[in-house]
Structures are given as C-alpha cells and as structure tokens.
Design a protein around this motif. Structure first.
Motif, PDB file in Angstrom:
ATOM      1  N   HIS A  84     -22.653 -39.256 -17.387  1.00  0.00           N
ATOM      2  CA  HIS A  84     -22.256 -40.666 -17.379  1.00  0.00           C
ATOM      3  C   HIS A  84     -23.163 -41.510 -16.474  1.00  0.00           C
ATOM      4  O   HIS A  84     -22.860 -42.672 -16.201  1.00  0.00           O
ATOM      5  N   SER A  85     -24.242 -40.914 -16.030  1.00  0.00           N
ATOM      6  CA  SER A  85     -25.176 -41.605 -15.141  1.00  0.00           C
ATOM      7  C   SER A  85     -25.718 -42.877 -15.787  1.00  0.00           C
ATOM      8  O   SER A  85     -25.968 -42.925 -16.992  1.00  0.00           O
ATOM      9  N   TYR A  86     -25.896 -43.880 -14.952  1.00  0.00           N
ATOM     10  CA  TYR A  86     -26.615 -45.083 -15.375  1.00  0.00           C
ATOM     11  C   TYR A  86     -27.913 -45.076 -14.572  1.00  0.00           C
ATOM     12  O   TYR A  86     -27.962 -45.547 -13.435  1.00  0.00           O
ATOM     13  N   SER A  87     -28.946 -44.467 -15.132  1.00  0.00           N
ATOM     14  CA  SER A  87     -30.218 -44.303 -14.432  1.00  0.00           C
ATOM     15  C   SER A  87     -31.392 -44.683 -15.330  1.00  0.00           C
ATOM     16  O   SER A  87     -32.299 -43.885 -15.563  1.00  0.00           O
ATOM     17  N   THR A 105     -21.262 -40.268 -10.283  1.00  0.00           N
ATOM     18  CA  THR A 105     -22.605 -40.206 -10.840  1.00  0.00           C
ATOM     19  C   THR A 105     -23.421 -41.349 -10.272  1.00  0.00           C
ATOM     20  O   THR A 105     -22.854 -42.337  -9.786  1.00  0.00           O
ATOM     21  N   ASN A 106     -24.729 -41.209 -10.312  1.00  0.00           N
ATOM     22  CA  ASN A 106     -25.560 -42.279  -9.769  1.00  0.00           C
ATOM     23  C   ASN A 106     -25.534 -43.492 -10.683  1.00  0.00           C
ATOM     24  O   ASN A 106     -25.436 -43.382 -11.914  1.00  0.00           O
ATOM     25  N   ILE A 107     -25.603 -44.664 -10.051  1.00  0.00           N
ATOM     26  CA  ILE A 107     -25.569 -45.942 -10.754  1.00  0.00           C
ATOM     27  C   ILE A 107     -26.712 -46.783 -10.211  1.00  0.00           C
ATOM     28  O   ILE A 107     -26.696 -47.187  -9.051  1.00  0.00           O
ATOM     29  N   GLU A 108     -27.708 -47.017 -11.042  1.00  0.00           N
ATOM     30  CA  GLU A 108     -28.877 -47.777 -10.607  1.00  0.00           C
ATOM     31  C   GLU A 108     -28.682 -49.266 -10.883  1.00  0.00           C
ATOM     32  O   GLU A 108     -27.744 -49.674 -11.572  1.00  0.00           O
ATOM     33  N   ASN A 109     -29.591 -50.051 -10.325  1.00  0.00           N
ATOM     34  CA  ASN A 109     -29.551 -51.493 -10.456  1.00  0.00           C
ATOM     35  C   ASN A 109     -30.987 -51.988 -10.557  1.00  0.00           C
ATOM     36  O   ASN A 109     -31.880 -51.404  -9.936  1.00  0.00           O
ATOM     37  N   ALA A 159     -28.894 -49.479  -5.741  1.00  0.00           N
ATOM     38  CA  ALA A 159     -28.464 -48.278  -6.451  1.00  0.00           C
ATOM     39  C   ALA A 159     -27.445 -47.504  -5.621  1.00  0.00           C
ATOM     40  O   ALA A 159     -27.457 -47.551  -4.389  1.00  0.00           O
ATOM     41  N   ALA A 179     -24.691 -40.506  -6.555  1.00  0.00           N
ATOM     42  CA  ALA A 179     -23.511 -39.851  -7.114  1.00  0.00           C
ATOM     43  C   ALA A 179     -22.512 -39.450  -6.040  1.00  0.00           C
ATOM     44  O   ALA A 179     -21.295 -39.632  -6.204  1.00  0.00           O
ATOM     45  N   VAL A 238     -20.652 -42.492  -4.690  1.00  0.00           N
ATOM     46  CA  VAL A 238     -19.667 -42.956  -5.659  1.00  0.00           C
ATOM     47  C   VAL A 238     -18.426 -42.061  -5.610  1.00  0.00           C
ATOM     48  O   VAL A 238     -17.290 -42.549  -5.573  1.00  0.00           O
TER      49      VAL A 238
END
Length: 134
Positions: free
Chosen positions: A16-19, A41-45, A51, A54, A57
């Motif tokens: 479910h990572s947003y990378s 999970t990691n969430i980037e921006n 960012a 994981a 979060v």
C-alpha cells in the motif's frame, strides 16, 4: 504471532506504499504484548522532506489508538538485495514508544533472503528518551 507472520504483515503493508518518487516501497509491522499488530507503509510527498517512513506511520497509528508501551517486535521490509533497517529518525520514534513501556523490542530487518534480528538498543545505543528529561 510468529516472526514470520509479523514479516508477512509488513510485506502486506508495503503493497500500500505511496512511493512514486523513490520507487522504494517499505512496510513495517509492530507487535505489542497484548498480541495486537499495527502496520504502516511509507508515504512520499512531492515536497520530499514531508515524506513519512513506514515505521513512523505505524507508531503514529498505534499511539493514536492509545498504545503507550508494550512494544515487543518490529518487522521492516523493503525492496533491494539487503535487509532494510529503520532510519535514524525511525529508530528514535520507535525508541520513544518502547521506553514508555520499558521494552527493548526485537527489530526484524528483512531482505529477500535474510532476516537480521537485532534489539532496538543495538540500533540506537545510549538513546535519548522520556527518561532523559527527568
């Protein structure tokens, strides 16, 4: 829950990572003394400095739900050929939660063919935490 089940939960979270920028999906799973598991999970921006890792979060989710200690184990997974370890910021965030319950959780650093099992105190010796402010 076994270590392998914790690793599987971290791998599932990584899906479910947003990378979109790093293309480096990371998953983390935290196991508590009461048997509960919290994943992140990691969430980037687009503004890279915003960012979220994981582990951070997962700790945020756990604390938002009232966790204040009891952290027994953490699994961290990511792509690549070597086991992944929490970054310095995440080590400190994990330490805060661990110190609230007086634990030294096992950290499972997961790679495709190897799992390194360490204690948080091995990754962050002489840590600064809540007791340091007393």
């Amino acid at each position: 829950m076994t270590d392998q089940e914790l690793i599987d939960a971290a791998r599932q979270a990584a899906q479910h990572s947003y990378s979109p920028y790093s293309k480096f999906p990371v998953g983390a799973a935290l196991r508590f003394a009461d048997g509960s598991i919290v994943t992140g999970t990691n969430i980037e921006n687009a503004s890279y400095g915003l960012a979220l890792c994981a582990e951070t979060v997962a700790v945020s989710k756990a604390m938002a739900d009232g966790a204040r200690g009891g952290l027994e184990a953490v699994a961290v997974t990511g792509p690549g050929t070597e086991p992944i370890t929490p970054c310095g910021r995440c080590r400190q965030v994990l330490n805060e939660l661990a110190q609230l319950g007086g634990t030294d959780p096992k950290i499972l650093c997961v790679g495709p063919d190897e799992v390194r099992r360490l204690r948080l105190s091995d990754l962050l010796p002489h840590a600064f935490g809540p007791a340091s402010l007393a």
